[in-house]
Design an enzyme around this catalytic site. Structure first.
Site, PDB file in Angstrom:
ATOM      1  CB  CYS A   2      -0.935   0.113   1.194  1.00  0.00           C
ATOM      2  SG  CYS A   2      -2.100  -1.238   1.329  1.00  0.00           S
ATOM      3  NE  ARG A  29       4.593   1.499  -0.247  1.00  0.00           N
ATOM      4  CZ  ARG A  29       5.631   1.125   0.479  1.00  0.00           C
ATOM      5  NH1 ARG A  29       6.839   1.373   0.047  1.00  0.00           N
ATOM      6  NH2 ARG A  29       5.470   0.513   1.626  1.00  0.00           N
ATOM      7  CD1 TRP A  76      -0.566  -5.846  -3.635  1.00  0.00           C
ATOM      8  CD2 TRP A  76      -0.652  -6.641  -1.549  1.00  0.00           C
ATOM      9  NE1 TRP A  76      -0.260  -7.176  -3.680  1.00  0.00           N
ATOM     10  CE2 TRP A  76      -0.304  -7.696  -2.423  1.00  0.00           C
ATOM     11  CE3 TRP A  76      -0.775  -6.922  -0.189  1.00  0.00           C
ATOM     12  CZ2 TRP A  76      -0.062  -8.990  -1.975  1.00  0.00           C
ATOM     13  CZ3 TRP A  76      -0.534  -8.216   0.248  1.00  0.00           C
ATOM     14  CH2 TRP A  76      -0.178  -9.230  -0.632  1.00  0.00           C
ATOM     15  CG  ASN A 102       1.929   0.203   4.119  1.00  0.00           C
ATOM     16  OD1 ASN A 102       1.543  -0.918   3.799  1.00  0.00           O
ATOM     17  ND2 ASN A 102       3.192   0.576   4.054  1.00  0.00           N
ATOM     18  N   GLY A 103      -0.107  -1.608   6.282  1.00  0.00           N
ATOM     19  CA  GLY A 103       0.306  -2.585   7.289  1.00  0.00           C
ATOM     20  C   GLY A 103      -0.866  -3.494   7.620  1.00  0.00           C
ATOM     21  CD  GLU A 480      15.803 -12.207 -10.520  1.00  0.00           C
ATOM     22  OE1 GLU A 480      15.273 -12.852  -9.604  1.00  0.00           O
ATOM     23  OE2 GLU A 480      15.463 -11.049 -10.812  1.00  0.00           O
ATOM     24  CE  LYS A 484      12.312 -10.144 -12.151  1.00  0.00           C
ATOM     25  NZ  LYS A 484      13.064 -10.114 -10.943  1.00  0.00           N
ATOM     26  CD  GLU A 487       8.596 -10.576 -10.543  1.00  0.00           C
ATOM     27  OE1 GLU A 487       8.032 -10.309  -9.481  1.00  0.00           O
ATOM     28  OE2 GLU A 487       9.813 -10.388 -10.719  1.00  0.00           O
ATOM     29  CG  HIS A 503      17.181 -36.966 -11.061  1.00  0.00           C
ATOM     30  ND1 HIS A 503      17.514 -38.291 -10.933  1.00  0.00           N
ATOM     31  CD2 HIS A 503      18.341 -36.317 -11.326  1.00  0.00           C
ATOM     32  CE1 HIS A 503      18.816 -38.436 -11.084  1.00  0.00           C
ATOM     33  NE2 HIS A 503      19.346 -37.247 -11.325  1.00  0.00           N
ATOM     34  CE  LYS A 603      10.927  -2.266  -6.880  1.00  0.00           C
ATOM     35  NZ  LYS A 603      11.329  -3.510  -7.541  1.00  0.00           N
TER      36      LYS A 603
HETATM   37  O1  M6R Z   1      12.729  -5.228  -1.287  1.00  0.00           O
HETATM   38  P1  M6R Z   1      13.258  -6.631  -1.272  1.00  0.00           P
HETATM   39  O2  M6R Z   1      14.468  -6.812  -2.101  1.00  0.00           O
HETATM   40  O3  M6R Z   1      13.463  -7.146   0.126  1.00  0.00           O
HETATM   41  O4  M6R Z   1      12.081  -7.492  -1.923  1.00  0.00           O
HETATM   42  C1  M6R Z   1      12.128  -8.880  -1.973  1.00  0.00           C
HETATM   43  C2  M6R Z   1      11.099  -9.438  -2.939  1.00  0.00           C
HETATM   44  O5  M6R Z   1       9.815  -9.090  -2.546  1.00  0.00           O
HETATM   45  C3  M6R Z   1      11.325  -8.947  -4.384  1.00  0.00           C
HETATM   46  O6  M6R Z   1      12.612  -9.243  -4.815  1.00  0.00           O
HETATM   47  C4  M6R Z   1      10.322  -9.607  -5.336  1.00  0.00           C
HETATM   48  O7  M6R Z   1      10.561 -10.966  -5.436  1.00  0.00           O
HETATM   49  C5  M6R Z   1      10.372  -8.928  -6.712  1.00  0.00           C
HETATM   50  N1  M6R Z   1       9.046  -8.706  -7.202  1.00  0.00           N
HETATM   51  C6  M6R Z   1      11.032  -9.742  -7.741  1.00  0.00           C
HETATM   52  O8  M6R Z   1      11.052  -9.151  -9.006  1.00  0.00           O
END
Ligand code: M6R
Length: 608
Positions: A2, A29, A76, A102-103, A480, A484, A487, A503, A603
């Site tokens: 949020c 956010r 969010w 937020n929280g 990674e 990408k 997501e 396996h 994010k």
């Molecule tokens: O702010 P942070 O690096 O701690 O965030 C960790 C993850 O939430 C963040 O890397 C998330 O996986 C991203 N959306 C990946 O692209």
């Protein structure tokens, strides 16, 4: 998650527009709904609806929202679906007290029960709505002043919160409080801001005050007052000037933040290399002398810590483990004063990581972090911080911060190699020379692969599922790359150690099934060739990230993505991820998806 923002100013303006501009910079956010509470003519006016900012502003005329004071929220969803009713701000029964949050308020059920028994009625399913009602109860039924009432309320909240309150009872102030969710203040000559994150007001001011946990702030157009809401002690904290520039939080001609941030990597890596940080040697020393070493992170950052784990084992010759922050519980029995914890995070606000390091600290561990956002919660709980200097990252999918985290792991690894004698002086100097070349290699890799990736994306976009295979250090690159792809394009993408794929996962492979291989010309190369052959024999279409001129690999590829020569052993995890970032980006674009705002994601994940 949020995004929250508040503005209090001396002049009456079309404040709705300014709030929406600020919220747009925080949309990474959360983007389930948008809402504003403004005060005009001594009345609180609420404007809110479900949807992204661009959708909501098509339905409502924000120019009509005028005043000197307003708060805004982009959500969010946690408690209750993304509906207009659940959108923030929330108000008390009379509509005179309005709150954004937020929280997560963990004890909201018990508090709501109490309020229902006192006769309050609720409009939403959120945890947040209890807050204005609790304030109302104290102000109206117990005759307590607004500020005092808010303080009493936040003391009763369990969980995490950054809240902003406006009320017609004191129409020239915003009251804020925080615990474990981020909140910063921005200072201008004629107005004051509060927000979850600095980009919200970066185009208006670079003068910033960071708030700490359990602090309460009164904001007026003239200034700010901070107090500790437990002890009521006043806190004197001067603003500092952030080095980020406003254009860093804008798209600069790119269609999406993600593409802009991919292209920023040569510069962000060069900044990291250029800025010498005294913390580096202190961190390397402490790791070298520690008995137990754990790296902690979530998501993309976790994949960077797997590179860190590999390098610490290799160069310090020490046992160490990269643990996903939310799985920290499994190592608590091992934590003591001889333990070093290395949290890695872009935001410095990931709740899983914060909770883990807080506990580790209580148990006596040293916290040595690598973080992008200066002054964020993780940095404040750390004994030493290595900053990533990647600048603000807005796209939800991490790109430039992944390469920054990875170069930080290499930086620490090389210092450890020198300390342990695992690499001699000439090897160390050669590695450092290679380090300097990384920004150029990354630039060349972007240029070389963008059109290719766009072309492959037109085929990939039609697929539902894929594998990403790698070995050794570049298993992390595969991980990674797959993250990408899934997501932002919503194509199921699973990373696997290439050798392990036979396996089980290979059972899924059929004619034209996409398999992405990360196959540098290093000691893994020959074995990768066998794994590529195995997959191709079952009909897989091979997309291979390979070293330029590696003929043997090239022959196996339906499509190649190329990295310049010379990085086969050292630092491969940085250039090899670049083609996979652009492949994911263009696949999402080919599917008409907005890569900056993937569904269901935020994010900054500030919930457990
Ligand atoms: O702010 P942070 O690096 O701690 O965030 C960790 C993850 O939430 C963040 O890397 C998330 O996986 C991203 N959306 C990946 O692209």
């Amino acid at each position: 998650m949020c995004g929250i923002v508040g503005i209090v100013q001396q002049q009456e303006t079309k404040i709705g527009k300014t709030i929406i501009e600020a919220l747009t910079k925080l949309e990474y956010r959360g983007y389930d709904s948008v809402g504003i509470a403004s005060i005009f003519d001594n009345k609180v006016l609420i404007t809110k609806d479900q949807g992204k900012i661009s959708e909501v502003t098509e339905r409502i005329d924000i120019n009509k929202i005028k005043g000197k004071i307003a708060i805004g929220h982009t959500r969010w969803a946690t408690h209750g679906p993304p509906t207009k009713e659940n959108a923030h701000p929330h108000t008390d029964c009379s509509g005179e007290i309005s709150v954004i949050h937020n929280g997560i308020v963990e004890n909201f059920r018990a508090l709501k029960e109490e309020l229902l028994n006192q006769g309050h009625s609720f409009q939403s399913e959120t945890d947040t709505e209890i807050i204005p009602h609790m304030i109302e109860q104290l102000v109206k039924k117990e005759d307590i002043l607004l500020k005092e009432a808010i303080i009493q309320v936040v003391r009763r909240l369990e969980g995490t919160f950054a809240i902003c309150v406006v009320s017609s009872l004191e129409p020239d102030k915003i009251f804020c409080a925080k615990r474990d969710s981020p909140l910063v203040i921005g200072i201008n000559s004629d107005r004051m801001f509060c927000a979850s994150d600095i980009p919200a007001f970066l185009d208006k001011t670079r003068k910033v005050v960071l708030l700490h946990d359990d602090e309460f702030v009164t904001l007026s157009s003239e200034g700010y007052e901070i107090i500790d809401f437990n002890t009521m002690v006043k806190i004197q904290r001067k603003p500092h000037i952030v080095s980020w520039k406003p254009e860093m939080a804008q798209k600069a001609g790119f269609p999406h933040f993600m593409l802009k941030e991919i292209h920023e990597q040569p510069n962000s890596l060069a900044d990291y290399i250029r800025i010498k940080q005294p913390a580096l040697n202190k961190i390397a020393d402490k790791i070298y002398n520690a008995e137990k070493i754990f790296l902690l992170a979530a998501g993309t950052a976790h994949y960077s810590t797997l590179t860190g784990e590999h390098l610490i084992r290799k160069y310090a010759k020490k046992s160490c483990s990269a643990i996903i922050s939310s799985e920290y519980e499994s190592i608590t029995s091992l934590i003591d004063e001889d333990t070093v914890i290395l949290p890695v995070s872009q935001s410095g606000e990931t709740m899983d990581t914060i909770m883990a390091i807080k506990n580790a600290k209580e148990l006596g561990a040293s916290i040595l972090s690598a973080v992008n956002v200066i002054g964020s919660t993780i940095t404040r709980h750390s004994d030493e911080v290595l900053y990533l200097y990647a600048g603000p990252e807005i796209g939800v999918a991490a790109t430039k911060t992944y390469t920054a985290q990875t170069i930080a792991m290499w930086d620490i690894g090389l210092e450890l190699g020198k300390l342990s004698g695992e690499i001699d002086n000439s090897e160390y100097l050669a590695a450092r020379k290679l380090f300097q070349e990384i920004p150029t290699v990354v630039k060349q890799t972007i240029v070389r692969n963008e059109a290719r990736a766009n072309h492959i994306a037109s085929w990939f976009a039609k697929k539902n599922s894929s594998f990403y295979l790698g070995r050794g250090l570049n298993l992390q690159t595969a991980n990674e790359g797959a993250l990408k792809m899934k997501e932002i394009s919503y194509i199921h993408s699973e990373a696997y150690p290439a050798g392990e794929s036979k396996h089980g996962p290979i059972a899924l492979v059929e004619e034209d099934y996409p398999v992405v291989f990360v196959a540098p010309k290093d000691q893994t190369n020959k074995k990768m060739i066998s794994n590529i052959m195995e997959m191709k024999a079952r009909g897989a279409t091979a997309i291979i990230v390979m070293e330029e001129g590696d003929k043997e690999i090239e022959e196996l590829a339906k499509w190649k993505l190329e990295v310049p020569k010379g990085y086969s052993e050292m630092l491969t995890t940085i250039p090899y991820i670049i083609p996979l970032q652009v492949l994911a980006y263009y696949t999402a674009v080919r599917k008409n998806l907005n890569p900056d705002y993937p569904k269901n994601l935020s994010k900054v994940v500030t919930v457990l």
